[in-house]
Design a protein around this motif. Structure first.
Motif, PDB file in Angstrom:
ATOM      1  N   GLY A  48      -6.252  -7.141  38.313  1.00 17.66           N
ATOM      2  CA  GLY A  48      -4.922  -7.637  38.648  1.00 17.66           C
ATOM      3  C   GLY A  48      -4.957  -8.664  39.766  1.00 17.66           C
ATOM      4  N   ASP A  49      -5.846  -8.447  40.730  1.00 19.12           N
ATOM      5  CA  ASP A  49      -6.000  -9.411  41.826  1.00 19.12           C
ATOM      6  C   ASP A  49      -6.493 -10.754  41.301  1.00 19.12           C
ATOM      7  N   VAL A  50      -7.438 -10.696  40.386  1.00 17.52           N
ATOM      8  CA  VAL A  50      -7.992 -11.931  39.821  1.00 17.52           C
ATOM      9  C   VAL A  50      -6.929 -12.662  39.005  1.00 17.52           C
ATOM     10  N   LEU A  51      -6.159 -11.916  38.205  1.00 17.15           N
ATOM     11  CA  LEU A  51      -5.096 -12.543  37.423  1.00 17.15           C
ATOM     12  C   LEU A  51      -4.035 -13.154  38.335  1.00 17.15           C
ATOM     13  N   SER A  52      -3.682 -12.456  39.392  1.00 16.20           N
ATOM     14  CA  SER A  52      -2.709 -12.990  40.356  1.00 16.20           C
ATOM     15  C   SER A  52      -3.260 -14.242  41.032  1.00 16.20           C
ATOM     16  N   ALA A  53      -4.547 -14.219  41.344  1.00 12.22           N
ATOM     17  CA  ALA A  53      -5.174 -15.386  41.972  1.00 12.22           C
ATOM     18  C   ALA A  53      -5.144 -16.582  41.028  1.00 12.22           C
ATOM     19  N   MET A  54      -5.398 -16.344  39.746  1.00 17.70           N
ATOM     20  CA  MET A  54      -5.366 -17.445  38.775  1.00 17.70           C
ATOM     21  C   MET A  54      -3.971 -18.058  38.716  1.00 17.70           C
ATOM     22  N   ILE A  91      -4.505 -17.293  32.045  1.00 18.22           N
ATOM     23  CA  ILE A  91      -4.112 -15.902  32.257  1.00 18.22           C
ATOM     24  C   ILE A  91      -4.071 -15.127  30.939  1.00 18.22           C
ATOM     25  N   SER A  92      -3.445 -15.706  29.921  1.00 14.55           N
ATOM     26  CA  SER A  92      -3.345 -15.009  28.636  1.00 14.55           C
ATOM     27  C   SER A  92      -4.728 -14.727  28.029  1.00 14.55           C
ATOM     28  N   PRO A  93      -5.621 -15.718  27.933  1.00 13.49           N
ATOM     29  CA  PRO A  93      -6.960 -15.412  27.403  1.00 13.49           C
ATOM     30  C   PRO A  93      -7.723 -14.395  28.263  1.00 13.49           C
ATOM     31  N   LEU A  94      -7.526 -14.462  29.584  1.00 16.09           N
ATOM     32  CA  LEU A  94      -8.189 -13.492  30.458  1.00 16.09           C
ATOM     33  C   LEU A  94      -7.676 -12.078  30.202  1.00 16.09           C
ATOM     34  N   LYS A  95      -6.363 -11.949  30.012  1.00 15.37           N
ATOM     35  CA  LYS A  95      -5.789 -10.627  29.718  1.00 15.37           C
ATOM     36  C   LYS A  95      -6.326 -10.082  28.404  1.00 15.37           C
ATOM     37  N   GLU A  96      -6.416 -10.947  27.395  1.00 14.61           N
ATOM     38  CA  GLU A  96      -6.956 -10.526  26.102  1.00 14.61           C
ATOM     39  C   GLU A  96      -8.409 -10.072  26.239  1.00 14.61           C
ATOM     40  N   THR A  97      -9.196 -10.846  26.949  1.00 20.91           N
ATOM     41  CA  THR A  97     -10.595 -10.492  27.163  1.00 20.91           C
ATOM     42  C   THR A  97     -10.715  -9.187  27.941  1.00 20.91           C
ATOM     43  N   LEU A  98      -9.850  -9.006  28.920  1.00 21.01           N
ATOM     44  CA  LEU A  98      -9.847  -7.773  29.707  1.00 21.01           C
ATOM     45  C   LEU A  98      -9.521  -6.570  28.825  1.00 21.01           C
ATOM     46  N   GLU A  99      -8.554  -6.717  27.923  1.00 21.02           N
ATOM     47  CA  GLU A  99      -8.204  -5.622  27.005  1.00 21.02           C
ATOM     48  C   GLU A  99      -9.380  -5.279  26.092  1.00 21.02           C
ATOM     49  N   VAL A 100     -10.048  -6.309  25.572  1.00 22.53           N
ATOM     50  CA  VAL A 100     -11.226  -6.075  24.720  1.00 22.53           C
ATOM     51  C   VAL A 100     -12.287  -5.322  25.514  1.00 22.53           C
ATOM     52  N   TYR A 101     -12.533  -5.764  26.744  1.00 19.89           N
ATOM     53  CA  TYR A 101     -13.526  -5.120  27.602  1.00 19.89           C
ATOM     54  C   TYR A 101     -13.152  -3.647  27.843  1.00 19.89           C
ATOM     55  N   ARG A 102     -11.886  -3.400  28.157  1.00 18.13           N
ATOM     56  CA  ARG A 102     -11.451  -2.024  28.426  1.00 18.13           C
ATOM     57  C   ARG A 102     -11.597  -1.148  27.189  1.00 18.13           C
ATOM     58  N   ARG A 103     -11.255  -1.697  26.007  1.00 19.16           N
ATOM     59  CA  ARG A 103     -11.429  -0.922  24.764  1.00 19.16           C
ATOM     60  C   ARG A 103     -12.893  -0.606  24.527  1.00 19.16           C
ATOM     61  N   GLU A 104     -13.776  -1.580  24.746  1.00 15.09           N
ATOM     62  CA  GLU A 104     -15.214  -1.351  24.576  1.00 15.09           C
ATOM     63  C   GLU A 104     -15.700  -0.271  25.524  1.00 15.09           C
ATOM     64  N   GLN A 105     -15.262  -0.331  26.777  1.00 20.41           N
ATOM     65  CA  GLN A 105     -15.678   0.663  27.761  1.00 20.41           C
ATOM     66  C   GLN A 105     -15.162   2.041  27.386  1.00 20.41           C
ATOM     67  N   LYS A 106     -13.922   2.096  26.903  1.00 25.97           N
ATOM     68  CA  LYS A 106     -13.342   3.375  26.478  1.00 25.97           C
ATOM     69  C   LYS A 106     -14.129   3.941  25.298  1.00 25.97           C
ATOM     70  N   GLY A 107     -14.480   3.054  24.342  1.00 22.69           N
ATOM     71  CA  GLY A 107     -15.278   3.478  23.190  1.00 22.69           C
ATOM     72  C   GLY A 107     -16.639   4.001  23.615  1.00 22.69           C
ATOM     73  N   LYS A 108     -17.275   3.314  24.558  1.00 19.24           N
ATOM     74  CA  LYS A 108     -18.577   3.764  25.056  1.00 19.24           C
ATOM     75  C   LYS A 108     -18.448   5.114  25.751  1.00 19.24           C
ATOM     76  N   LYS A 109     -17.388   5.276  26.523  1.00 18.26           N
ATOM     77  CA  LYS A 109     -17.172   6.531  27.249  1.00 18.26           C
ATOM     78  C   LYS A 109     -16.952   7.674  26.266  1.00 18.26           C
ATOM     79  N   GLU A 110     -16.140   7.426  25.236  1.00 23.00           N
ATOM     80  CA  GLU A 110     -15.895   8.457  24.219  1.00 23.00           C
ATOM     81  C   GLU A 110     -17.180   8.771  23.456  1.00 23.00           C
ATOM     82  N   ALA A 111     -17.979   7.758  23.158  1.00 20.66           N
ATOM     83  CA  ALA A 111     -19.247   7.975  22.453  1.00 20.66           C
ATOM     84  C   ALA A 111     -20.177   8.846  23.302  1.00 20.66           C
ATOM     85  N   ARG A 112     -20.189   8.573  24.621  1.00 19.03           N
ATOM     86  CA  ARG A 112     -21.011   9.400  25.510  1.00 19.03           C
ATOM     87  C   ARG A 112     -20.518  10.836  25.524  1.00 19.03           C
TER      88      ARG A 112
END
Length: 185
Positions: free
Chosen positions: A108-114, A123-144
């Protein structure tokens, strides 16, 4: 002439001209002085601030059409510009963290800074990329978690099998003893 991070900012990312003295540390990057306020640690040499050449070269090649070459000097200039941008964005994001009384920068700090730096179109592409990253991390966490559950259940199954084997061994020993006792009687 300082380049700052908006009106509310305390940071000065670059001052055009020679080395300046003051509260922060200064590092010369081929002309302008890069200065961050307040600054506790910063690179001592300009080379320490540059991004890896291989990374810069790969990004440049991906951005340019096939057959277009770039000189060593241009690649170096882009590398320095990217480093200054990273410092600038980090400094601005840090201001938002400080304002929030936090020591850790978050997305959020980085998005506000942008937005503060007037890079709204990113901002919009960064938010989309952030969502993809969070989904990947969530998937990895669930897989673990699934792997851990599977491992735990396998260990429990092995433990049960070993207990059953031990119980079977004990029963067989008891039966043998009973058989021996019956034979003795």
């Amino acid at each position: 002439m300082p380049v700052t991070c908006g009106e509310r900012s305390q940071c000065t990312v670059g001052e055009v001209g020679g080395e300046r003295s003051g509260a922060g540390r200064a590092v010369r990057l081929a002309g302008p002085v890069v200065r961050l306020f307040p600054c506790s640690k910063m690179a001592e040499r300009p080379e320490d601030l540059n991004l890896p050449n291989a990374v810069i070269t790969r990004i440049i090649k991906e951005a340019l059409p096939d057959g277009v070459n770039i000189s060593k000097e241009a690649r170096s200039a882009i590398s320095r510009a990217a480093s200054v941008f990273v410092l600038y964005a980090t400094s601005c994001a840090n201001n938002f963290a400080v304002k929030g009384k936090r020591k850790t920068l978050n997305a959020g700090d980085v998005l506000s800074a942008m937005e503060e730096m007037e890079f709204q179109r990113f901002i919009s592409p960064l938010k989309e990329t952030l969502e993809v990253y969070r989904r990947e991390q969530k998937g990895k966490k669930e897989a673990r978690k699934d792997k851990d559950k599977k491992t735990d259940s396998e260990e429990q199954d092995k433990s049960r099998e070993e207990e059953n084997d031990d119980d079977d061994d004990e029963r067989m020993e008891e039966e043998e003893q009973n058989d021996d006792e019956e034979v003795d009687n």
